[in-house]
Enzyme design. Sequence first.
Site, PDB file in Angstrom:
ATOM      1  CE  LYS A 178      39.994  42.042  32.429  1.00 28.33           C
ATOM      2  NZ  LYS A 178      38.962  41.007  32.292  1.00 28.33           N
ATOM      3  CB  THR A 210      39.615  36.539  42.209  1.00 26.30           C
ATOM      4  OG1 THR A 210      40.520  35.425  42.100  1.00 26.30           O
ATOM      5  CG2 THR A 210      40.080  37.464  43.317  1.00 26.30           C
ATOM      6  N   GLY A 212      35.646  34.445  38.244  1.00 26.18           N
ATOM      7  CA  GLY A 212      34.629  35.149  37.474  1.00 26.18           C
ATOM      8  C   GLY A 212      34.745  36.656  37.490  1.00 26.18           C
ATOM      9  CB  THR A 213      37.406  38.966  38.680  1.00 27.07           C
ATOM     10  OG1 THR A 213      37.470  38.405  39.985  1.00 27.07           O
ATOM     11  CG2 THR A 213      37.612  40.472  38.773  1.00 27.07           C
ATOM     12  N   GLY A 214      36.607  38.781  35.675  1.00 28.71           N
ATOM     13  CA  GLY A 214      36.576  39.401  34.358  1.00 28.71           C
ATOM     14  C   GLY A 214      35.203  39.337  33.713  1.00 28.71           C
ATOM     15  CB  CYS A 215      32.620  36.661  33.621  1.00 28.16           C
ATOM     16  SG  CYS A 215      33.662  35.327  32.987  1.00 28.16           S
TER      17      CYS A 215
END
Length: 268
Positions: A178, A210, A212-215
């Site tokens: 990412k 942003t 918690g974007t990866g979760c």
Amino acid sequence: MPKKPARATALTIAGSDSGGGAGIQADLKTFHAFGVFGTSAVTAVTAQNTMGVQAVQALDPSIVRRQIESVRTDLAPAAAKTGMLADADIVRAVVAGLHGFEGPLVVDPVMVATSGDRLLHPEAADAILDELLPLATLVTPNLPEAEILAGRTVSTEADMSVAASAILARGAGAVLVKGGHMAGDEVVDLFRSGEGERVWRTPRVPTTETHGTGCTLSAAIAAGLASGLTLEPAIERGLAFTHAAIARAPGLGSGRGPLDHWVDPGSI
């Protein structure tokens, strides 16, 4: 005779975020948005909000494993994902709990929070590389995590490709690096599998909302896989959902706010 499932079920194995924007809370909200029944195994409890992480308490590895086994023996998740795993003993408990799991597994190698707070003991990175990655259908590192997993600096798109190849060589089925931490008007996300490479380019949303974007992205991909999508369509739909959730963030908290998990995937 076992009951026929009314809808797909997915399992998240991750830490709890008391602020509700990341971790187990973000995963379950995302599963719900995609019409997938969410189950969970909590690995750690955090005192956390949009300003940062104030405290972390890892759970006993034995209860982490028991949670996974309890869900698997009754609710039969069609896909699973991992998030914050805290330490090496918990990584190994997760590996043991997933023994024999035949569904797709998305590994989000959560190591550092958006705020910069460290969420993984250094020795746990080796356990992830050696023991968890070979189980992964897909691993979804951001740039700092890709640097740790690949053992090299990742600051350009070319670096992302090299790092993805290095991570793939550690046994993962596929890698999505990412690029949100890289500067530019576009966010570049690079996918590599044994069949080749693909890049998604998305206009960057000018925001700090942003958390918690990866979760959210990894949960959206897992939800797609649980619903029967193949990997690349699940990633594409997950990226579109996450982009929309960032763009429509509700503006909560005084720091890096959470995303809008009320986004209708059918509207994107």
